[in-house]
Design an enzyme around this catalytic site. Structure first.
Site, PDB file in Angstrom:
ATOM      1  CE  LYS A 417      -3.858  -2.333   2.251  1.00 27.42           C
ATOM      2  NZ  LYS A 417      -3.286  -3.680   2.005  1.00 27.42           N
ATOM      3  CB  THR A 479     -15.003  -3.669  -0.357  1.00 27.95           C
ATOM      4  OG1 THR A 479     -13.902  -4.250  -1.061  1.00 27.95           O
ATOM      5  CG2 THR A 479     -14.716  -3.721   1.144  1.00 27.95           C
TER       6      THR A 479
END
Length: 614
Positions: A417, A479
């Site tokens: 990330k 998600t």
């Protein structure tokens, strides 16, 4: 029957009981042999029991009792009667024949023909009794088997498994047959048919109401193994893999394990250079921050195998740290870990700069692994100041202390990330990388950061969440239907971090090859099927929308294209970047002042994002 096996009489006197039964069988064999030799007394002959005949019978029974025990026929388990028992029984009967023949020559009680016939019948009757018992026990056990199972692989593994199932009531299954790519349909193995190829496993299961699948194939390449696992997982039937373990007594022990989701990710095998890792860990003082976490604790478990002189475990979570130390103490008691390794558990927050400096000065570790960090993306979006204080300034404290206190090697855990970050957590990790790369290494410290993606089973990761949702009956929440992530197991990640630590030199960033990205929706689907359920029918998969700061795709693969390979095919390295330390230091001062003057989350995030732009 089970009550008999559990009785003290059976446990204490089983050998004598079996010997007594065998002697009775011998007596019966001699009676039958005598009747056969005398045409079953059709001629009207009368048997006269004389004292000499009685002594002869007693003698032959005593001889058989002794010889049979010498060959340990009473020790074999009748349920597992096989070639060894046949050979021992034959040899015992042959020895008895030789002994009896010698005495027949001396004393005219029986004749040689009778002895030969009787010993042949002894051999047949003794083995016959065992086989009848085996068949009767299997029949009784089969009456209690109500669940059909299918074995994948009609080879030696499948044969061993079927015998284990039918000899062990712990597995109440009825084997309907096998599927195999190399055995013709209809071929029989130990009385059970081959029902088709592995590609037909779903059809076979549906036609035969299969409730459990056992995989016994081991001699296939990784690609084919993956295909077999996927085929079995697609059936939504609980599937287990067979393992054969060799115990200390050299007896094979068969165990079964549920297919884990990590088996379906087709991770490449890791080639660790043990000598390289040992060169900087063996007999060294090693410190791990965040030792109570998923990665930190696994790093500690891997490190102790390289026999450091001391392992310093640092964390703010006292419970996790306590349990980790207890785990190592148990390993010491079991002699799975050297007693000479000193263990230190220290409750220290990396935010406490003075305490971190005390740690480095007092213990003088040779190697520091920095795994302490806040990692949950949504929580860090809600509290960016906490992410900055812990991930950035906490890491700064550790790096500064390592540089100032003469630590020889510092390895920092980063994340995928940190590549073009869109969230606070990724941005803080990128900032720590930049701070590390901006430091001078004139003091001789080897520094590096290691980037990798999600790890299976780590605290708060998607796998435990999905397992809990499936356990509770669903729904399983994803998600976005198309979101993808990289995964590796915790031991894999820890091992590659140790390997990358050897390559660390001057502030490099290492990137771990995470394999192919996995679609989270497909991951949820497979986990539901591995639980023996059908997605959409038994448990729903719900799309709930991307969380704040969450990417659709992580960019680790793009990042690897800009890297060079090391001599480990799973570890890539960035070229060293020269980052101006004055600029980074100035940015950190600005961040500190900003957090002291405002709680505006968006403003803090915007400033942080601007600072990390390359």
């Amino acid at each position: 029957m089970n009550s008999l096996y559990k009785s003290n009489l059976y446990k204490n006197y089983r050998g004598l009981l079996i010997s007594f039964i065998d002697v009775c069988i011998v007596f019966l064999a001699y009676i039958v042999a005598f009747l056969i030799q005398n045409n079953f007394l059709i001629s009207g002959r009368v048997i006269t029991l004389t004292k000499l005949l009685g002594l002869g019978l007693f003698f032959l029974l005593a001889i058989h009792f002794v010889v049979l025990r010498l060959f340990k026929t009473q020790m074999s388990l009748w349920t597992y009667t096989g070639p060894n028992e046949i050979v021992r029984t034959f040899l015992s009967c042959l020895v008895c024949f030789c002994i009896m023949s010698f005495f027949v020559i001396q004393v005219d009680i029986f004749n040689i023909e009778l002895i030969a016939l009787a010993e042949l019948l002894c051999f047949v009757f003794i083995l016959g009794a065992r086989m009848l018992y085996r068949m009767a026990r299997r029949y009784i056990m089969d009456l209690e088997r109500v669940e059909n199972c299918l074995i994948v692989g009609a080879g030696s593994g499948g044969y061993l498994l079927m015998n284990e199932i039918y000899h062990n009531m712990a597995y109440p299954y009825n084997v309907i047959g096998f599927v195999d790519d190399f055995k013709k349909k209809g071929t029989m193995l130990s009385g059970k048919p081959v029902l088709g190829t592995i590609e037909e496993v779903k059809q076979v299961c549906e036609e035969n109401n299969v409730r459990c699948i056992f995989i016994t194939i081991s001699s296939v390449n990784d690609k084919r193994k993956q295909e077999i696992l996927d085929l079995c997982a697609s059936t939504s039937i609980p599937t287990k893999m067979m393992r054969i373990l060799v115990g200390s007594d050299a007896n094979n022990h068969i165990s079964f394990e549920d297919i884990d989701i990590k088996d379906l990710l087709n991770r490449p095998s890791i080639d660790l250079k043990v000598d390289q890792i040992g060169s900087y860990l063996t007999n060294k003082v090693v410190c791990v921050t965040g030792a109570g976490g998923s990665i930190g604790s696994e790093l500690c478990r891997q490190i102790v195998h390289f026999n450091p002189s001391k392992l310093i475990m640092v964390d703010i979570n006292e419970n996790a740290l306590y349990m980790l130390k207890q785990e190592f103490l148990v390993m010491k008691r079991k002699h799975e870990m050297k007693d000479s390794i000193e263990l230190e558990s220290l409750i220290i927050s990396i935010r406490e700069r003075e305490e971190i400096y005390k740690l480095m000065k007092n213990y003088k570790p040779d190697v520091v692994y920095h795994a302490a960090a806040h990692k949950h993306v949504p929580l860090m979006e809600d509290r960016p100041t906490e992410a900055i204080r812990n991930n950035i300034f906490g890491t700064k404290n550790v790096i500064d202390a390592c540089c100032d206190c003469g630590i020889s090697r510092f390895i920092m855990i980063s994340t995928d990330k940190a590549v073009n970050p869109t969230n606070v957590m990724g941005a803080t990790k990128r900032m720590t990388e930049m701070y590390m790369q901006s430091r001078t290494t004139h003091c001789g410290i080897h520094m590096a950061a290691v980037r990798f993606g999600n790890v299976l089973g780590s605290n708060g990761s998607v796998i435990p969440i999905f397992k809990e949702q499936i356990k509770n009956g669903g729904p399983v929440t994803v998600t976005h239907r198309d979101i993808k992530r990289y995964f590796m197991t915790i031991p894999e990640a820890a091992q590659l971090v140790l390997q990358a630590g050897f390559y660390a030199n001057e502030r490099e960033i290492f990137v771990l090859d995470m394999g192919q990205p996995v679609k989270i929706w497909d991951l949820a689907d497979k986990m539901i099927r591995l639980a023996g359920l059908v997605p959409g029918r038994d448990i729903e998969i719900q799309e709930i929308g991307l969380r704040p700061g969450e990417k659709m795709f992580e960019e680790l693969a793009l990042e690897m294209e800009e890297c060079h390979k090391t001599d480990n095919n799973l570890i890539f390295v960035h070229e060293k970047m020269d980052i101006d330390s004055t600029v980074v230091d100035s940015d950190l001062v600005q961040l500190q002042e900003l957090m002291e003057t405002t709680d505006d989350k968006q403003q803090i995030k915007d400033v942080l994002m601007n600072m990390i732009q390359d």
